[in-house]
Every structure is written in structure tokens, then in C-alpha cells.
Design an enzyme around this catalytic site. Structure first.
Site, PDB file in Angstrom:
ATOM      1  CG  HIS A  94      -2.042   0.949   1.128  1.00  0.00           C
ATOM      2  ND1 HIS A  94      -1.893   2.307   1.340  1.00  0.00           N
ATOM      3  CD2 HIS A  94      -3.351   0.753   0.828  1.00  0.00           C
ATOM      4  CE1 HIS A  94      -3.052   2.900   1.170  1.00  0.00           C
ATOM      5  NE2 HIS A  94      -3.958   1.985   0.866  1.00  0.00           N
ATOM      6  CG  ASP A 142      -7.697  -3.134  -2.323  1.00  0.00           C
ATOM      7  OD1 ASP A 142      -8.823  -2.619  -2.220  1.00  0.00           O
ATOM      8  OD2 ASP A 142      -6.663  -2.473  -2.519  1.00  0.00           O
TER       9      ASP A 142
END
Length: 197
Positions: A94, A142
Site C-alpha cells: 500500500h 483489498d
């Protein structure tokens, strides 16, 4: 009848995804609201940005990864093939969280209690273990969301819909702040190309 534990996990995912500072879709929503676009247009603007595979659509890539692995014993082979092709592993790493996405950690804890021993959870854990073994990035929200949709038996792409529903609340909160400001959000640009002739 939905499983109450998985329903609670879905509710937790909606809370975890509701807002995330000035993510791309939120910035778009704020720009639209600063121009006094109505709330429907604000959400539509944000949805246009969210639909990209690097934002709201990222969970779909993670869903496909989980489907490709199918069994825990396949995790090493699937990850090896993707690494050899130079592909990024969807649902891992991320840009903001260099040391792990705490939203993913929370959702995985909830899923572990909601569906212990579920085959889809075992597949996700095998993928996480393989990434850790290779010292690759930690899972992000996700991947956790893709795990939720997989073990809940949702249709492919459901993660993006969950993401959008959750984030809509955040976009509208940001829009209310922009409406109260009453000024147009107008960044400036600086030319850095070759000097004009």
C-alpha cells in the site's frame, strides 16, 4: 439466510472502508463539491475514479488471485509464476502503509473468528504465508475484502461494490465540509518543461 458472523464481518468492512483521507476518489468528490455540484454528481464523480483497477477495482484483482490459487498447496506455484512474469501481486502493499494495512489486519481477525477452517480462508492464509516467506509486502484491505467475498460466496467483483457503498458515506461527509467552505478547490500548476523559444 446469511451467516450472522459473516454479516458482522461485512458490516465491519463497510466501516473500515468508509473513509481514507484524501484517496483519489475522495479528492475527486471534494473538487466536485467545492464547485457546488449536487450530492448525486459528487458521488458520480467519485465513482468514476473508484472504478479504476488501482483503486476500488483492486479487490477484483485479489479475488482473481484467490480463485487462481484455489487450494492452499497451489499458493507457492501461483505466486512464483506471477513473480517470474514481473507482475505485482494484487492485494499486497500500500502506498500509505509501508508496514502493513491495519484495516486488513482487523478484517482478517474478524474473518478468522467468523469462519474458522473455511477453505477460502485457508487459501488466503496460504497466499499470505507465501508472500511473507518471500519478504514481499503485507496484505492490504483489498486482499482482506477479496477474502471476505470469496468465503461468503459472493459473485466476482462484489468487493468493488462493497467498497463503493462504504466509501459513499465518506464522500458525502467530505462534500459537506466543502459545501460549508464555500470556495472552489483550485490547485495551481507550474510549467517545468523546456523554456519557450
Amino acid at each position: 439466510m446469511p451467516d450472522p458472523a459473516l454479516l458482522s464481518a461485512l458490516q465491519a468492512a463497510l466501516v473500515l472502508l468508509a473513509d481514507h483521507e484524501l484517496a483519489a476518489s475522495t479528492l475527486a468528490a471534494r473538487v466536485a463539491a467545492s464547485a457546488k455540484a449536487d450530492p448525486y454528481a459528487v458521488v458520480l464523480t467519485a465513482l468514476g475514479v473508484l472504478g479504476g483497477p488501482l483503486h476500488g477495482g483492486a479487490s477484483y484483482g485479489a479475488e482473481r488471485l484467490l480463485a487462481e490459487v484455489a487450494e492452499p498447496s497451489h499458493a507457492s506455484r501461483v505466486i512464483t509464476e506471477r513473480v517470474r512474469r514481473g507482475e505485482r501481486i494484487p492485494g499486497f502493499g500500500h502506498s500509505v502503509y509501508k508496514n502493513g494495512d491495519s484495516r486488513a489486519t482487523v478484517l482478517f481477525e474478524i474473518l478468522t473468528h467468523a469462519a474458522p477452517g473455511h477453505p477460502a480462508l485457508d487459501v488466503a492464509q496460504a497466499v499470505r504465508k507465501e508472500l511473507r516467506r518471500r519478504r514481499l509486502p503485507d496484505p492490504n484491505i483489498d486482499f482482506a475484502l477479496a477474502t471476505l467475498t470469496s468465503l461468503s460466496g459472493m459473485v466476482p467483483g462484489a468487493g468493488e461494490a462493497i467498497f463503493a457503498v462504504a466509501r459513499t458515506a465518506g464522500w458525502l461527509a467530505h462534500a459537506m465540509e466543502e459545501y460549508a467552505k464555500g470556495t472552489l478547490l483550485r490547485p495551481r500548476a507550474s510549467y517545468i518543461g523546456p523554456p519557450p523559444r
